[in-house]
Design an enzyme around this catalytic site. Structure first.
Site, PDB file in Angstrom:
ATOM      1  N   GLY A 196      -7.456  -4.821 -17.610  1.00 24.41           N
ATOM      2  CA  GLY A 196      -8.200  -4.487 -16.388  1.00 24.41           C
ATOM      3  C   GLY A 196      -8.921  -5.717 -15.883  1.00 24.41           C
ATOM      4  N   ASP A 197      -9.514  -5.607 -14.693  1.00 25.37           N
ATOM      5  CA  ASP A 197     -10.263  -6.714 -14.064  1.00 25.37           C
ATOM      6  C   ASP A 197      -9.398  -7.931 -13.807  1.00 25.37           C
ATOM      7  OD1 ASP A 197     -12.537  -5.126 -14.465  1.00 25.37           O
ATOM      8  OD2 ASP A 197     -12.932  -6.037 -16.413  1.00 25.37           O
ATOM      9  N   GLY A 232      -7.844  -5.772  -6.968  1.00 26.90           N
ATOM     10  CA  GLY A 232      -8.511  -5.450  -5.709  1.00 26.90           C
ATOM     11  C   GLY A 232      -8.274  -6.522  -4.673  1.00 26.90           C
ATOM     12  N   HIS A 251     -13.233  -2.777  -8.158  1.00 31.14           N
ATOM     13  CA  HIS A 251     -12.297  -3.750  -7.592  1.00 31.14           C
ATOM     14  C   HIS A 251     -13.096  -4.615  -6.619  1.00 31.14           C
ATOM     15  CE1 HIS A 251      -8.550  -1.038  -8.368  1.00 31.14           C
ATOM     16  NE2 HIS A 251      -9.216  -1.355  -9.454  1.00 31.14           N
ATOM     17  N   ARG A 306     -18.263  -9.675 -19.725  1.00 34.16           N
ATOM     18  CA  ARG A 306     -16.891  -9.450 -20.207  1.00 34.16           C
ATOM     19  C   ARG A 306     -16.599 -10.420 -21.343  1.00 34.16           C
ATOM     20  NH1 ARG A 306     -14.587  -9.525 -14.116  1.00 34.16           N
ATOM     21  NH2 ARG A 306     -15.017  -7.365 -13.597  1.00 34.16           N
ATOM     22  N   SER A 359      -3.400 -16.878  -7.152  1.00 34.56           N
ATOM     23  CA  SER A 359      -4.658 -16.747  -6.434  1.00 34.56           C
ATOM     24  C   SER A 359      -5.568 -17.874  -6.904  1.00 34.56           C
ATOM     25  CB  SER A 359      -5.254 -15.367  -6.728  1.00 34.56           C
ATOM     26  OG  SER A 359      -6.553 -15.282  -6.213  1.00 34.56           O
TER      27      SER A 359
HETATM   28  P1  GDP Z   1      -9.758  -5.645 -10.439  1.00 33.07           P
HETATM   29  O1  GDP Z   1     -10.482  -4.474 -11.021  1.00 33.07           O
HETATM   30  O2  GDP Z   1      -8.430  -5.892 -11.051  1.00 33.07           O
HETATM   31  O3  GDP Z   1      -9.702  -5.580  -8.949  1.00 33.07           O
HETATM   32  O4  GDP Z   1     -10.612  -6.945 -10.801  1.00 33.07           O
HETATM   33  P2  GDP Z   1     -12.208  -7.161 -10.634  1.00 33.07           P
HETATM   34  O5  GDP Z   1     -12.552  -7.172  -9.212  1.00 33.07           O
HETATM   35  O6  GDP Z   1     -12.944  -6.247 -11.530  1.00 33.07           O
HETATM   36  O7  GDP Z   1     -12.347  -8.602 -11.288  1.00 33.07           O
HETATM   37  C1  GDP Z   1     -11.711  -9.717 -10.794  1.00 33.07           C
HETATM   38  C2  GDP Z   1     -12.753 -10.801 -10.569  1.00 33.07           C
HETATM   39  O8  GDP Z   1     -12.087 -12.003 -10.247  1.00 33.07           O
HETATM   40  C3  GDP Z   1     -13.656 -10.525  -9.397  1.00 33.07           C
HETATM   41  O9  GDP Z   1     -14.893 -11.147  -9.644  1.00 33.07           O
HETATM   42  C4  GDP Z   1     -12.937 -11.209  -8.240  1.00 33.07           C
HETATM   43  O10 GDP Z   1     -13.794 -11.541  -7.162  1.00 33.07           O
HETATM   44  C5  GDP Z   1     -12.444 -12.428  -8.935  1.00 33.07           C
HETATM   45  N1  GDP Z   1     -11.230 -13.065  -8.411  1.00 33.07           N
HETATM   46  C6  GDP Z   1     -10.041 -12.524  -8.049  1.00 33.07           C
HETATM   47  N2  GDP Z   1      -9.149 -13.483  -7.791  1.00 33.07           N
HETATM   48  C7  GDP Z   1      -9.777 -14.676  -8.027  1.00 33.07           C
HETATM   49  C8  GDP Z   1      -9.367 -16.040  -7.996  1.00 33.07           C
HETATM   50  O11 GDP Z   1      -8.220 -16.368  -7.734  1.00 33.07           O
HETATM   51  N3  GDP Z   1     -10.303 -16.979  -8.325  1.00 33.07           N
HETATM   52  C9  GDP Z   1     -11.588 -16.663  -8.660  1.00 33.07           C
HETATM   53  N4  GDP Z   1     -12.429 -17.639  -8.952  1.00 33.07           N
HETATM   54  N5  GDP Z   1     -11.998 -15.382  -8.726  1.00 33.07           N
HETATM   55  C10 GDP Z   1     -11.104 -14.414  -8.416  1.00 33.07           C
END
Ligand code: GDP
Length: 424
Positions: free
Chosen positions: A11-12, A16, A40, A306, A413
């Protein structure tokens, strides 16, 4: 075109963000499982949002956002999120709620909380959002569907039947106040009225959309390793986060899913862990935790720090396999720019033998990760728009992993914002 966006790991992974990016060219975004127990994160022209129940297409004008029948629908949480999105200036979204979705009620949250208290140090790391008691009720056929909220007597009847056993637990196991049928009937009837205008038979909507060739995103929550059947049981969730389940939880024909995009981070992270072989400790972990994600690696739902670790190619290959991934999206690649050397776990050693197979949980607890060390790129890549413009060591890192996980990495990304994306 129907595409599933699902997690390859714990997860995470950044599903999103990816959903928000791909929603721009989509007609429908549908959530198919889970509830408000995870977040997300999306960052776009309206600001930063941690969405829990709303589909991540919500900030894209003209996109239909749907809560499918597989979702654990906490109506209060949904209304709160809608209000927040509205307050932040997002144009009135189109939101549809399945009449077959079941309602996650306050009693589920109470039971979840009391059970975690009772288990004390043996707890499973629940976010106490009521998810396990909710899906237990669904399996036991004592849940309440959205359609039951239309009629007060029908609702009271269902709650009466469901509260008999719950109140035995409340009184004798947890020593807490009893649940009151009348109170719940009034409350959830009123909440049913508040969402009445969004409710429809989303199965018809989805099947017609498939027939019309519309572009549909199936948005998963959590990741493959949290699947109750294929994941790290019992540190799993209560509904399947697999693309295979998307056809059930969203109500689309299995043959319709053309692409399964498994999202993975360029390193590993996990909240409420269980077992996590490549976990870092001490200062090394603190540094990555601080630099990860958009504001450090802290749970979007709970704020819990985390666990972070090196990329685990064994776990991710398995995650991609059980997802049936046709491609991978790797997020957070920018985060690793500070590292001189980067380790990748390519095997697990257990009992003197090295294996690339992902084992069952009792064995997983004993494995020692086998690493290969790759040189870092030591360069900010957040402005890069084309794959060829990434530093050579960065491309080597991506291609090294791609081989190990046996899935093409087609999207990268390189920052948390919508526009920070590279297609290969
Ligand atoms: P989800 O539950 O899969 O949508 O993931 P989360 O939102 O819980 O966690 C993903 C984290 O990574 C969040 O803090 C996002 O803003 C961040 N994020 C996503 N893609 C990138 C990226 O390419 N670079 C960085 N630095 N942060 C990212």
């Amino acid at each position: 075109m129907v595409r599933a966006i699902v997690g390859a790991n714990w997860g995470d992974e950044g599903k999103g963000k990816l959903t928000d990016v791909l929603a721009k060219d989509s007609d429908i975004v549908i959530r198919f499982q889970g509830g408000a127990n995870a977040g997300h994160t999306i960052i776009n022209e309206y600001g930063k949002f941690a969405l829990h129940l709303l589909p991540s297409g919500i900030c894209n004008k003209g996109v239909e956002n749907v809560i499918g029948p597989g979702v654990a629908l906490d109506i209060e949480a949904l209304l709160k999120e809608l209000e927040e999105v509205h307050k932040r200036g997002v144009p009135e979204p189109i939101l549809k709620v399945s009449s077959r979705a079941q309602i996650l009620m306050n009693c589920h949250i109470l039971l979840d909380t009391y059970e975690e208290e009772r288990l004390s140090d043996r707890k499973f790391g629940s976010t106490k959002s009521g998810i396990a008691p909710f899906y237990s009720d669904k399996a036991a056929k004592v849940g309440v569907q959205v359609c039951h909220l239309r009629d007060k007597d029908m609702l009271r009847e269902r709650l009466t039947a469901s509260f008999v056993k719950k109140n035995v637990l409340m009184e004798h196991l947890y020593h807490k106040p009893l649940l009151d049928v009348d109170e719940y009937t009034e409350k959830y009837f009123a909440l049913g009225q508040a969402i009445k205008h969004m409710v429809c038979d989303t199965n018809v909507l989805m099947h017609e959309a498939v027939k019309a060739g519309k572009s549909i995103l199936l948005e998963g929550q959590l990741g493959a390793l949290r699947d109750p059947d294929h994941g790290i049981f019992p540190y799993t969730t209560s509904s399947s986060p697999l693309a295979g389940y998307a056809t059930i939880g969203a109500g689309v024909p299995p043959w319709a899913i053309q692409e399964v995009i498994a999202v993975t981070k360029a390193y590993s992270s996990s909240v409420g862990t269980g077992v996590f072989p490549t976990k870092m400790e001490g200062e090394e972990a603190e540094e990555l935790r601080k630099r990860g994600g958009d504001a450090g690696e802290y749970g979007a739902k709970t704020g819990r720090p985390r666990d972070v670790g090196w990329f685990d190619a064994v776990a991710t290959r398995y995650g991609c396999m059980v997802q049936g991934a046709t491609q991978c999206a790797m997020t957070n690649l920018d985060v690793l720019a500070y590292m001189d050397e980067i380790k990748v776990c390519v095997g697990y050693e257990v009992g003197g033998q090295v294996s690339t197979r992902f084992p069952t949980t009792p064995t997983l607890k004993k494995v020692v990760p086998v690493y290969e060390v790759l040189p870092g790129w030591k360069e900010d890549i957040s402005q890069v728009k084309r794959y060829v413009d990434l530093p050579e060591n960065c491309r080597n890192y991506v291609e090294f992993i791609e081989k190990r996980i046996e899935t093409p990495i087609k999207i990268l990304s390189n920052g948390p914002r919508r526009e920070e994306i590279i297609y290969r």
